[in-house]
Design an enzyme around this catalytic site. Structure first.
Site, PDB file in Angstrom:
ATOM      1  CG  ASN A  15      40.876  40.303  40.338  1.00 62.21           C
ATOM      2  OD1 ASN A  15      41.386  39.095  40.161  1.00 62.21           O
ATOM      3  ND2 ASN A  15      39.872  40.755  39.943  1.00 62.21           N
ATOM      4  NE  ARG A  70      37.297  37.413  39.191  1.00 62.71           N
ATOM      5  CZ  ARG A  70      37.340  38.049  38.304  1.00 62.71           C
ATOM      6  NH1 ARG A  70      38.055  38.788  37.928  1.00 62.71           N
ATOM      7  NH2 ARG A  70      36.421  37.244  37.280  1.00 62.71           N
ATOM      8  CG  HIS A  76      32.856  36.494  34.104  1.00 64.99           C
ATOM      9  ND1 HIS A  76      32.440  36.588  32.900  1.00 64.99           N
ATOM     10  CD2 HIS A  76      34.003  37.123  34.442  1.00 64.99           C
ATOM     11  CE1 HIS A  76      33.681  37.313  32.129  1.00 64.99           C
ATOM     12  NE2 HIS A  76      34.418  37.352  33.206  1.00 64.99           N
ATOM     13  NE  ARG A 101      39.405  34.905  27.424  1.00 65.16           N
ATOM     14  CZ  ARG A 101      39.001  34.825  28.733  1.00 65.16           C
ATOM     15  NH1 ARG A 101      38.209  34.087  29.288  1.00 65.16           N
ATOM     16  NH2 ARG A 101      39.225  35.999  29.425  1.00 65.16           N
ATOM     17  CD  GLU A 133      34.049  40.860  38.970  1.00 66.40           C
ATOM     18  OE1 GLU A 133      34.605  41.895  38.625  1.00 66.40           O
ATOM     19  OE2 GLU A 133      33.933  39.862  38.181  1.00 66.40           O
TER      20      GLU A 133
END
Ligand code: ADP
Length: 392
Positions: A9, A88, A177, A236, A379
């Site tokens: 990742n 990923r 996601h 964000r 994940e």
């Protein structure tokens, strides 16, 4: 050939890795290279003998992965122990809608789609290139955070914009996601023993998003064309009136680069309270900082709005599920976000909510109409399983 998958990742200045056994889900060998490119990179590596740290001279992902390769060899994980390298990738765009074996054409497409995820896709491309160099004989599999949402219903995926412009520019809701939402929704349905469950997943990490899932399929999600829309995040803003951007361009002398910087790095918790890390935010709230308090309240308010919206979109829910760093660890946020929603069947049991646990668990009372769950996301395991499924 081994049975483990090396899952990578790659972030802009970090490279996380895990050697995952896709059958058991175990990953005793894992680590992270941080501060890549800063002149003081550091590898933290864990195996069954414990944790070790190493200062590196890694000024790019390739150098970082070379160091990871050496650390893995020392832990007894060579290429022959590995089935594949799984990557990923945040944005697959309109064409990469499932995990794929990476070849030059796929790599070119991931690079092309970087215009939709300019912060996230370029490091993934670096990670893939580095892994091809370090493990030239292993299949490289890319898994996409947008893939799960590729078949969102048109009513959820379509923006109310000029149709020909939107089609030409491939403007639609892609979500993000998705690797986590799919995994967590499936775990929740398994926990409830209801394969057709209607599940609202709240993935609350540095990035944050909500998803509405029915019987394992996506119904709606909060991230849009890019990972900027939806919930309040570390840096964000999530949902904004687009008129704000026009206003700032016209009256505050902000150009495109200024706006991009504002939206990605200087908004959200960071923008409102000067802190993007949730632990720091909570400490400031407890110290009586007004800006931090407001930021916390905005964060909760937005979450609550999405829960209400997705209850409506799904026609009621079987479960609301919290996951990722904040969702898994901040009991008080879980309680505050769902406070006062008992008329909608949502309640949090204080003792269950505050219990110290790292396993999937119920935090609502037994007789509550909607189960509230905490399900740790994984994940890496999801990516490893996607790689195995692809390679047969
Ligand atoms: P990423 O999106 O980078 O994978 P994570 O899922 O690791 O992020 O979540 C990171 C966020 O979770 C940070 O804001 C961090 O402060 C928060 N977090 C992690 N653990 C805790 C904790 N024990 N208490 C409060 N916040 C936490």
């Amino acid at each position: 050939m081994g049975r483990h998958v090396l899952v990578l990742n790659a972030g802009s200045s970090s490279l996380k890795y895990q050697v995952v056994d896709p059958s058991s889900g175990e990953a005793p060998v894992r680590g992270i290279v941080e501060r890549i490119g800063s002149g003081s990179a550091r590898l933290t590596h864990t195996d069954d003998t414990g944790e070790s740290e190493l200062d590196l001279d890694a000024d790019d992902h390739r150098a970082a992965l070379a160091a990871v390769h050496d650390a893995l060899e020392k832990s007894g994980v060579g290429a022959s122990e590995l089935l594949a390298v799984g990557h990923r990738v945040v944005h697959g765009g309109p064409r990469l809608t499932r995990a794929v074996l990476v070849d030059d054409a796929v790599l070119a497409e991931i690079e092309h789609v970087a215009r939709l995820a300019p912060l996230h896709n370029p490091p993934a491309v670096d990670g893939i290139r580095s892994a091809r160099a370090a493990y030239p004989d292993l299949p490289q599999v890319a898994a996409f955070d947008t893939a799960f949402f590729a078949d969102l219903p048109a009513a959820a995926a379509t923006y109310a914009l000029d149709r020909s412009l939107a089609e030409h520019e491939q403007v639609r809701r892609y979500g993000a996601h998705g690797i986590s939402h799919e995994y967590v929704a499936a775990e929740a349905a398994r926990l409830l023993d209801r394969p057709g469950a209607r599940v609202i997943v709240l993935h609350l990490g540095n990035g944050a998003s909500a998803a509405a899932v029915r019987a394992g399929r996506p119904v709606d999600t909060s991230m849009g064309l890019t990972p900027l829309e939806g919930l309040v995040m570390g840096t964000r803003a999530g949902d904004l009136d687009p008129g704000i951007l026009l206003h700032l361009m016209r009256h505050a002398d902000l150009d495109l680069d200024d706006l991009e910087d504002l939206l990605h790095h200087r908004s959200g918790l960071e923008g409102m309270a000067g802190r993007h890390d949730f632990r720091d935010l909570l400490a400031a709230v407890d110290a009586g900082d007004d800006a931090a308090r407001t930021a916390y309240d905005v964060y909760c308010h937005r979450l609550r709005k999405y829960v209400g919206a997705y209850l409506a979109v799904l026609g009621g829910a079987d479960a609301v599920v919290f996951t990722a760093g904040i969702g898994e660890h901040v009991a008080r946020l879980r309680a505050d976000a769902l406070a006062g929603l008992s008329a909608l069947g949502l309640e949090v049991d204080p003792a269950r909510n505050e219990a110290d646990s790292t396993v999937p668990r119920l935090i609502s009372p037994d007789d509550s109409p909607v189960a509230v769950l905490v399900v740790p996301t994984n994940e890496e395991l999801a990516i490893a399983r996607q790689a195995v499924a692809l390679l047969g």
